[in-house]
Write a protein that holds these residues in place. Sequence first.
Motif, short mmCIF file in Angstrom:
data_model
loop_
_atom_site.label_atom_id
_atom_site.label_comp_id
_atom_site.label_asym_id
_atom_site.label_seq_id
_atom_site.Cartn_x
_atom_site.Cartn_y
_atom_site.Cartn_z
N ILE A 1 0.85 -1.19 0.00
CA ILE A 1 0.00 0.00 0.00
C ILE A 1 0.88 1.25 0.00
O ILE A 1 1.73 1.43 0.88
CB ILE A 1 -0.95 0.01 1.21
N GLY A 2 0.70 2.09 -1.00
CA GLY A 2 1.40 3.36 -1.09
C GLY A 2 0.47 4.50 -0.71
O GLY A 2 -0.73 4.44 -0.98
N PHE A 3 1.04 5.54 -0.10
CA PHE A 3 0.22 6.64 0.42
C PHE A 3 0.81 7.98 0.00
O PHE A 3 2.02 8.22 0.14
CB PHE A 3 0.15 6.55 1.94
N ILE B 1 6.96 2.27 8.15
CA ILE B 1 6.62 2.90 6.87
C ILE B 1 7.89 3.45 6.24
O ILE B 1 8.65 4.19 6.88
CB ILE B 1 5.61 4.05 7.09
N ALA B 2 8.13 3.09 4.99
CA ALA B 2 9.26 3.67 4.25
C ALA B 2 8.86 5.05 3.75
O ALA B 2 7.75 5.23 3.22
CB ALA B 2 9.62 2.77 3.08
N ILE B 3 9.72 6.04 3.95
CA ILE B 3 9.46 7.41 3.51
C ILE B 3 10.29 7.68 2.27
O ILE B 3 11.52 7.60 2.30
CB ILE B 3 9.81 8.44 4.61
N VAL C 1 -4.29 5.07 7.46
CA VAL C 1 -4.06 4.36 6.20
C VAL C 1 -3.23 3.09 6.43
O VAL C 1 -3.44 2.08 5.76
CB VAL C 1 -3.36 5.28 5.18
N GLN C 2 -2.27 3.16 7.34
CA GLN C 2 -1.33 2.07 7.61
C GLN C 2 -0.64 1.61 6.32
O GLN C 2 -0.68 0.44 5.94
CB GLN C 2 -2.06 0.90 8.29
N PRO C 3 0.02 2.54 5.64
CA PRO C 3 0.68 2.19 4.38
C PRO C 3 2.02 1.48 4.62
O PRO C 3 2.57 1.51 5.72
CB PRO C 3 0.91 3.56 3.73
N ASP C 4 2.52 0.88 3.56
CA ASP C 4 3.87 0.33 3.59
C ASP C 4 4.90 1.39 3.23
O ASP C 4 6.04 1.34 3.69
CB ASP C 4 3.98 -0.83 2.61
N VAL C 5 4.50 2.34 2.39
CA VAL C 5 5.41 3.38 1.91
C VAL C 5 4.62 4.66 1.69
O VAL C 5 3.44 4.61 1.30
CB VAL C 5 6.12 2.91 0.62
#
Length: 279
Positions: A24-26, A168-170, A139-143
């Motif tokens: 999941i991307g945000f 989360i990767a920024i 959202v609980q994104p991965d990135v």
Amino acid sequence: MQTITTVAELRRALSNARRASKRIGFVPTMGYLHDGHLALVEASRAQSDVTVLSIFVNPTQFGPNEDLSTYPRDFTRDERLCRDADVAIVFAPDAGEVYPPQFETFVEPGDLAKPLCGAFRPGHFRGVATVVCKLFNMVQPDVAFFGQKDFQQCAVVRHMARDLDLPIAIVTVPTVREADGLAMSSRNRYLSEEERRRARAISRGLFAAADKCRSGERDVEKLLAIAKGHLNEIDRLQYLELVDYDTLKAAESPLLRPAALCAAAYVGSTRLIDNVILA
């Protein structure tokens, strides 16, 4: 594309993606989208399976005399742009969903929030860190993807994610510019044609210093002077600083570490920020 306004609905919509182990991307935004935002979407689509874009004009990052009430908004246009860009979910909560009654818990950033914009916008990064942290939890994104134009914001968010152990990767995406060099910003619409012409001086000054740095100039004061020499057409320079890329402390001569040359200036009544990275 789905448009969702509540956290509960958002989590239901993302549950299938999580069960399927989709990435999941945000992309967090305040709306009034432009090509800079769409570059973040493009980066998210390249690095994730599902892209969520939020639209929320966050009241806690605006000061009492800033442009919260007049900040540009066009939700219908934003939805169309998101649909055309293959965004999976537009998350557009209202203020009551993000800050429910009796809300009183904030994220207080540290030293990274003090220089540059933080010195002139007290409380701004407290509001930024709080809303980004809340959106991350919603959202609980991965990135998550942010634009380099907001260099200090990127630094604050990176350190917040690290310090609070957020998984989360920024990702920082390079600044997208108009053909004349002006950094894209939702606030550019405030500029008259004449102000827009004069605003180009900001990027010209930054680029001139960056060119000199690439040619071997490593004296901080000389690089600052080169950039400042192009800023005669702006109405008021709020700051022009060369800072260490990681610590945001004033860079020292000779320049041996990656640094950011950052500016904030008023053209007419519009405050514009920009930066270039010097390596």
